[in-house]
Scaffold this active site. Structure first.
Site, PDB file in Angstrom:
ATOM      1  N   SER A 155       0.863  -1.181   0.000  1.00  0.00           N
ATOM      2  CA  SER A 155       0.000   0.000   0.000  1.00  0.00           C
ATOM      3  C   SER A 155       0.897   1.227   0.000  1.00  0.00           C
ATOM      4  O   SER A 155       2.035   1.174   0.479  1.00  0.00           O
ATOM      5  CB  SER A 155      -0.875  -0.001   1.254  1.00  0.00           C
ATOM      6  OG  SER A 155      -1.487   1.256   1.448  1.00  0.00           O
TER       7      SER A 155
ATOM      8  N   TYR B  79      -0.936  -0.260  10.900  1.00  0.00           N
ATOM      9  CA  TYR B  79      -0.999  -0.586   9.476  1.00  0.00           C
ATOM     10  C   TYR B  79       0.228  -0.042   8.750  1.00  0.00           C
ATOM     11  O   TYR B  79       0.847  -0.737   7.939  1.00  0.00           O
ATOM     12  CB  TYR B  79      -2.279  -0.010   8.874  1.00  0.00           C
ATOM     13  CG  TYR B  79      -2.566  -0.461   7.467  1.00  0.00           C
ATOM     14  CD1 TYR B  79      -2.891  -1.781   7.194  1.00  0.00           C
ATOM     15  CD2 TYR B  79      -2.523   0.431   6.397  1.00  0.00           C
ATOM     16  CE1 TYR B  79      -3.167  -2.206   5.896  1.00  0.00           C
ATOM     17  CE2 TYR B  79      -2.797   0.033   5.098  1.00  0.00           C
ATOM     18  CZ  TYR B  79      -3.116  -1.291   4.857  1.00  0.00           C
ATOM     19  OH  TYR B  79      -3.385  -1.699   3.561  1.00  0.00           O
TER      20      TYR B  79
END
Length: 263
Positions: free
Chosen positions: A132, A145
């Site tokens: 990501s 995250y």
């Protein structure tokens, strides 16, 4: 390497983007091995793509080892599985932190470690990590995250150097905000500052390009978001102020609320 005729192990197939990647790989003539935790979610995918399925919980080390054993001979690994893991770190229990680290970082590393030696022996193969842009730029309420995605990027780029000259490639594909399917789409939240989104099919094209051309890093996002991410990676303090002004906190709050509701 060409995807047609290869055996592809894909994790995280029951998530939205994972399903799109499975469809893309099948359309290119790959033989799929699909893995997930829920039998009822895997069964229709097996029928649709003529795929082999393996039940496994990537937070369980024994399951990860068994998955690697049962998927022996794989030509391409696409490590796509990930837990959202958004929210303030103080809101997570130690067990939840362990699970996020295991699924998002440890499992991809272990699968690469266990499946790469056979690829090296054969002199061909590819490992593609789906990360990501959160692996390049930190955002509020994303510390856990961010940590896993920063780690995945470092793992991928360094492991690629380790395998240079073996015939085995390593890539990381890093999407930005993806519409229609996946973690961000599930929130129904607008992007901060009106940043454009990308379609799941663009992520699939990024994965395909990374594998077939052995590209180290493919960032799947509009030009402005890729530019802002590069700036944020170099000037985090400046990026922090820009994110506040662009309304990033509102977007993150919506994402956190959505993920809490689905737990």
């Amino acid at each position: 390497m060409q995807i047609a005729g290869t055996t592809v192990l894909l994790t995280g197939v029951t998530g939205g983007i994972g399903g799109a990647i499975a469809a893309g790989m099948a359309a290119q003539g790959a033989h799929l091995i699909l893995t997930g935790r829920r039998r009822e979610a895997l069964a229709p995918l097996a029928d649709r793509y003529g795929a082999r399925t393996i039940l496994a919980d990537l937070a369980d080390d024994e399951d990860v080892r068994r998955l690697a054993e049962e998927a022996a001979g794989t030509d391409i690994v696409i490590a796509n599985a990930a837990l959202p893991s958004s929210g303030d770190l103080l809101d997570y229990t130690p067990a939840q932190i362990d699970r996020a680290l295991a699924v998002n970082l440890r499992a991809p590393a272990m699968l690469a470690r266990l499946l790469a030696p056979d690829m090296v022996t054969r002199g061909r193969g590819h490992i593609c990590f789906v990360g990501s842009l959160s692996g390049m730029a930190a955002t509020k309420s994303s510390s856990l995250y961010n940590a896993t995605k920063f780690g995945l990027r470092g793992l991928s780029l360094a492991f690629r150097q380790d395998l240079h000259g073996t015939g085995v490639g390593v890539s990381i594909v890093q999407p930005g905000f993806v519409r229609d399917l996946g973690m961000f789409a599930n929130t129904g939240s607008p992007t901060p500052g009106g940043v454009r989104t990308v379609a799941p099919q663009q992520v699939v094209k990024g994965v395909t390009r990374a594998i077939e051309r052995d590209i180290a890093e493919v960032n799947v996002a509009p030009l402005e978001l890729r530019f802002l991410t590069k700036i944020a990676s170099q000037f985090p303090g400046f990026a922090e102020r820009v994110q506040r002004r662009a309304g990033a906190e509102k977007t993150m709050n919506a994402i956190v609320a959505s993920q809490r509701a689905s737990r």
